[in-house]
Design an enzyme around this catalytic site. Structure first.
Site, PDB file in Angstrom:
ATOM      1  N   GLY A 268       0.834  -1.206   0.000  1.00 51.98           N
ATOM      2  CA  GLY A 268       0.000   0.000   0.000  1.00 51.98           C
ATOM      3  C   GLY A 268       0.866   1.253   0.000  1.00 51.98           C
ATOM      4  O   GLY A 268       1.960   1.272  -0.566  1.00 51.98           O
ATOM      5  N   SER A 269       0.373   2.266   0.686  1.00 52.87           N
ATOM      6  CA  SER A 269       1.043   3.570   0.628  1.00 52.87           C
ATOM      7  C   SER A 269       2.424   3.579   1.291  1.00 52.87           C
ATOM      8  O   SER A 269       3.190   4.519   1.101  1.00 52.87           O
ATOM      9  CB  SER A 269       0.166   4.627   1.288  1.00 52.87           C
ATOM     10  OG  SER A 269      -1.071   4.670   0.609  1.00 52.87           O
TER      11      SER A 269
END
Lengths: 639, 382
Positions: free
Chosen positions: A326-327
């Protein structure tokens, strides 16, 4: 009837002649026997003397004591403890069944154990002790000893067995031992003689298995004189073996236990790495299990319970599971952009809430858009559009190269079972394994840590440590083997420009400490210990969902990575909470508590937290303390 | 000359019979039995029980039996020959139905104080009946075919009955014993030559046919023969015994490992160490010297008996002694060949040394017959 005298005379002579012939033959044969005897006893004497010795002398192995395992402060994690068992020597017992019946009135006998023992008695020579019950309590030993007169042939026996005093918190790292199976033996080339001892204990998973060779030690031998049925008559010679090497881990049992309690019922994993030398201070996966159950031989329902639990207690999630980062992957993409010189950190990208790439709409998590974003704000607010744009400019090759530099896609050398190498995709990889051309959308997805990118919590912690130091920090779990210091995981300089690293760290700092940062609510208030981090939310489903409204197993994974203190990094932490929802709401608070716990080497002062959180934190600290140190049952009354 | 023509006054009577016994033979037999007691004491780990003491009692009973048999005139035993033979056949039939099988294939009858193996009695009874047959028939008829056929049938009857038990070893011994008595009696050598040639031919044919279209035996029968001839092909069965036995013997060296110091014996690697394999214990503990001393004593027994036989003028006595000597010879020759790995494992005890009642009593009884023949031999010329 009279016979002629002459005929009789001749007949008598003939009998004498033939008698002499027979006698000569017999004596000749006796001579042949003597010659044969001489051949065997004189010519071949040495050969047969040797064979007689081989017959007589039997080499027996003395199993060495297994190496013990301690944490970094010397707290025991795996020990050898005397364990008592009740054995029966069949030949010393007049009536085995009656004796066992009497024994069962004294101590508890398991029916399965008993059937196995009776089968063994049938098969074994009568002088061999057969185990009736293993790991009995001391009072059972005392009962058997006190009643030895009515229990002929039954005696208590003592041996060494493995015990994990702390148990569950280390279950995934250290693993457990168990009796060697035929399957184990088949997989080992040239197995040690020791492994041929029935029910010999070997490491089954984790460090116990990976460092089996060091822990096992080498067998001693004793020569014993045996008779034809194998009964030992006396001991002739004894050579002690070497006990296995003791291990000292880099783990801190207090931190490990704290994290386990802090994670509670979550299906989660946390890794804490010392950024200076790569020492893994904690590596926790929850839920876990009691490794002692496996040493004893786990019951079928217990094992089924562990296997069927949807939160997978047996899985060592911190190393064996790879998640879309993810981020938390955005630092990798950003650094790749900076290092390639393609991205100017001050240049802005406008985020309207989405971006169209080859006729497909790639959305930002913030549907209304972030507006103009530069590098620092894009990290702080985790703008997806900025990274879609970056991916198109920088290209997957640069991003993947940077990911590898930071330790993603690499199988780190830690002695645990099923260590995952994660995945840092390339165009070639997709062609081979997905049989499809790489499309530009794949790059966009990769830049925000979705799509094909996968990383284990351990890899994320290593990545963070490398960002914090600029060195190729690698994880080290074993501090010493048998007193010998193991190589440090400090690592060489990665050759990344300090200026670019500083930009990334600044971005991470504002995630945690800027009012608009995604993890601002989980900041550390204490100036000297402030942390820099990055939230991540990994989608489990391809569409964006509201986590509150879908079943647990469809919710997003919550991730958070950070290092602290910002000014003088000490620890890198990675937290992954499976189906935990958002990184900022679920993972970041855990990461902050863990970081403070590590930095203060115990419960941190409440001042370290922002003032408005302190009340809640206090309650949580007390609750964890109660769980970790439950009052002893007999001690409840106030003194 | 027939025993009826003996001049009675030259035959000793009363106490003179005792002084006329073959005493050197008795002394040698006692020496052999003494070695047996010593070895039984050793294999029991330095204890008179369970074997040595019982064996001594049996030896005393056996010696008494020998004396009683020796005191009775040999012509009485000649007259009893056919009856003894029929009695032994009856015993063989009896064990076939009521006997107990133990330790291999030999059948025995439990007499309470000992276990009697009728096949042991048969060996002596066969010698007796053949000797009396040749004593009775005219000399000129000895080699005539029909007169040869009868003793062959006499020999084959018990042989087949023993084979039924099934005890191949004893059956072969009976066959050889019968043949030797016939040979000693003067049957023409051509008969023996043809039997030997026919035998070799048959064996050759059986082995040559193996694996061909005209194979004479079934495959499993060949495998049995293989194991019989080469125990090594069955290393856990008969082969184990032979290997351990050879190790025990070989490790003895010139002088042995010392009384009660044989590891093979003491640690039970030797099978049947108190019965059929007792010679290995002797050879392990007393070495080549001990083993050959016993062998020498056995040879002395044979020489004593055969020289005594030559001084007996009647054919019954001579043939009886030659036959019994052959039986005795076969006992120790087969037993020693077996433990030295020269012969297949067949259950033949070492005479007067192995623990066991049947063979001991029957053998001492048979030596009683030899003594009787010796004491009651005609003296001087008529």
């Amino acid at each position: 009837m009279r016979r002629p005298e002459k005929e009789l005379e001749a007949s008598s002579k003939k009998i004498s002649r033939r008698g002499m012939l027979i006698g000569a033959g017999q004596v000749l044969f006796a001579g042949a026997l003597a010659a044969r005897m001489r051949y065997l006893q004189v010519e071949e004497a040495d050969k047969y003397r040797l064979l007689a010795e081989e017959n007589r002398i039997n080499i027996r192995l003395i199993p060495p004591a297994r190496g013990q395992i301690f944490d970094r402060d010397g707290t025991p994690i795996a020990l050898n403890e005397p364990s008592y068992r009740i054995v029966i020597v069949p030949e010393d017992s007049d009536d085995i069944h009656a004796t066992i019946a009497r024994l069962s009135t004294l101590i508890e006998l398991d029916a399965d154990d008993l059937n196995r023992a009776l089968a063994e008695i049938e098969r074994s020579p009568p002088f061999l002790p057969i185990t009736l019950v293993d790991r009995v309590k001391w009072d059972a030993v005392a009962k058997v000893a006190a009643n030895s007169l009515v229990l002929p042939g039954v005696t208590p026996d003592v041996g060494l067995s493995r015990r994990y005093p702390i148990g569950a918190p280390f279950a995934h790292v250290v693993g457990y031992v168990g009796p060697i199976s035929d399957y184990d033996l088949e997989r080992i080339e040239n197995p040690d003689q020791l492994l041929r001892i029935p029910r010999f204990q070997i490491g089954k998973v984790g460090i116990e298995s990976k460092l089996e060779e060091s822990l096992r030690g080498s067998a001693g031998t004793k020569s014993v004189e045996v008779n034809a049925v194998g009964r030992v008559m006396r001991e002739l010679d004894r050579r002690e073996g070497d006990s296995g090497a003791d291990l000292q881990l880099t783990l801190d049992h207090k931190l490990q236990s704290y994290i386990r309690t802090r994670l509670g019922n979550e299906s989660a994993s946390v890794v804490v790495i010392d950024v200076e030398n790569g020492d893994v201070r904690a590596i926790v996966s929850t839920p876990d299990f009691d490794p002692n159950l496996f040493v004893r031989g786990i019951s079928v329902p217990d094992y089924a319970g562990l296997r069927e639990n949807e939160k997978r207690p047996l899985a060592s999630k911190a190393v064996q599971d790879a998640y879309p980062p993810g981020s938390t992957f955005k630092m990798v993409a950003a650094l790749a952009g900076l290092e390639s010189g393609i991205i100017d950190p001050n240049e802005t990208v406008y985020c309207p809430g989405y971006m169209e790439i080859s006729d497909r709409k790639f959305t930002c998590w913030k549907k209304v858009g972030h507006g103009s974003m530069d590098l620092n704000t894009s990290l702080r607010e985790s703008c997806d559009v900025y990274y879609y744009d970056l991916a198109l400019k920088v290209g997957i090759e640069n991003i993947t190269a940077m990911a590898r530099k930071l330790g993603l896609g690499e199988k780190h050398d830690v002695p645990m079972s099923a260590v995952s190498s994660g995945l840092t995709p390339t165009k070639e990889w997709k062609l081979v394994y997905r049989d499809a051309e790489w499309v530009i959308g794949d790059s966009a997805n990769a830049a925000i840590g979705q799509g094909y990118v996968l990383a284990s919590p351990l890899q994320l912690a290593v990545m963070t440590a490398r960002l914090a130091t600029g060195r190729a920090v690698s994880p080290r779990l074993i501090k010493r083997i048998g007193g010998e210091e193991q190589p440090s995981g400090e690592g060489e300089d990665l050759g990344i420009s300090q200026e670019n690293l500083r930009l990334i760290r600044r971005g991470m700092f504002s995630v945690s400490n800027h009012r608009k940062g995604t993890a601002y609510s989980s900041r550390i208030a204490e100036e000297d210990f402030r942390m820099a981090g990055k939230t991540g939310t990994a989608q489990v489903r391809s569409t964006i969902v509201d986590n509150e409204e879908v079943p647990w197993e469809q919710r997003d994974h919550a991730l958070f990575v950070n290092f602290a203190p910002f000014d003088n990094p000490k620890y890198a932490v990675a937290v992954v909470v499976e189906h935990g929802g958002g990184g900022s709401s679920t993972a970041a608070p855990i990461a902050r508590d863990v970081t403070l716990q590590a930095l203060f080497e115990g419960t941190p002062p409440l001042d370290a937290y922002p003032e408005k959180d302190q009340f809640i934190i206090k309650e949580r600290q007390d609750s964890i303390e109660r769980q970790q140190n439950p009052l002893p049952v007999g001690d409840r009354g106030q003194a | 000359m027939s025993y009826l023509e003996y001049r009675v006054q030259t035959i000793p009577t009363g106490w003179r019979k005792v002084t006329n016994l073959h005493w050197p033979l008795i002394l040698v037999l006692m020496a052999i039995a003494g070695i047996g007691f010593l070895m039984l004491y050793s294999v029991a780990g330095g204890s008179f029980t369970p074997w040595a003491e019982t064996q001594m009692q049996r030896f005393v009973i056996g010696m008494i039996l020998m004396f009683i048999v020796a005191m009775v005139p040999i012509w009485f035993w000649r007259n009893m020959s056919v009856l003894t033979f029929i009695f032994s056949l009856a015993l063989l039939i009896f064990v076939e139905f009521y006997g107990v099988t133990g330790m291999g294939a030999q059948r025995w009858i439990d007499l309470g104080f000992m276990r009697l193996q009728p096949s042991e009695v048969t060996k002596i009874a066969l010698v007796m009946v053949l000797a009396s047959y040749y004593d009775a028939i005219p000399v000129r008829n000895i080699s005539r075919p029909l007169w040869v056929l009868l003793p062959v049938i006499i020999t084959l009857i018990p042989t087949f009955m023993v084979l039924q038990q099934p005890d191949l070893g004893t059956a072969l011994l009976l066959l050889v014993t019968g043949g030797v008595v016939m040979f000693a009696a003067g049957v023409h050598w051509a008969y023996f030559a043809s039997v030997v040639v026919a035998g070799i031919g048959t064996i050759f044919a059986v082995f040559q046919s193996r694996g061909t279209s005209w194979q004479l035996l079934q495959n499993y029968q060949y495998r049995r023969i293989d194991t019989f001839l080469d125990p090594g092909s069955d290393p856990l069965g008969a082969g184990y015994h032979i290997t351990q036995s050879k190790i025990a013997l070989g490790s003895g060296g010139w002088t042995g490992r010392g009384f009660m110091k044989g590891t093979q014996t003491r640690l039970n690697f030797l099978p049947e160490k108190h019965t059929d394999f007792i010679f290995t214990t002797l050879a392990e503990e007393f070495g080549f010297f001990g083993g050959s001393a016993l062998l020498l004593l056995y040879v002395l027994v044979i020489l004593f008996c055969l020289f005594a036989a030559m001084r007996m003028k009647d054919r019954f006595s001579s043939l009886l002694v030659i036959g019994i000597t052959m039986t005795f010879f076969l006992f120790f020759a087969v037993n020693m060949s077996m433990v030295m790995g020269l012969a297949p494992v067949v259950g033949v005890p070492l005479p007067l040394v192995s623990y066991g009642g049947s063979a001991m009593l029957v053998l001492l009884g048979a030596f009683g017959l030899i003594q009787s023949a010796h004491v009651h031999r005609p003296r001087g010329t008529p």
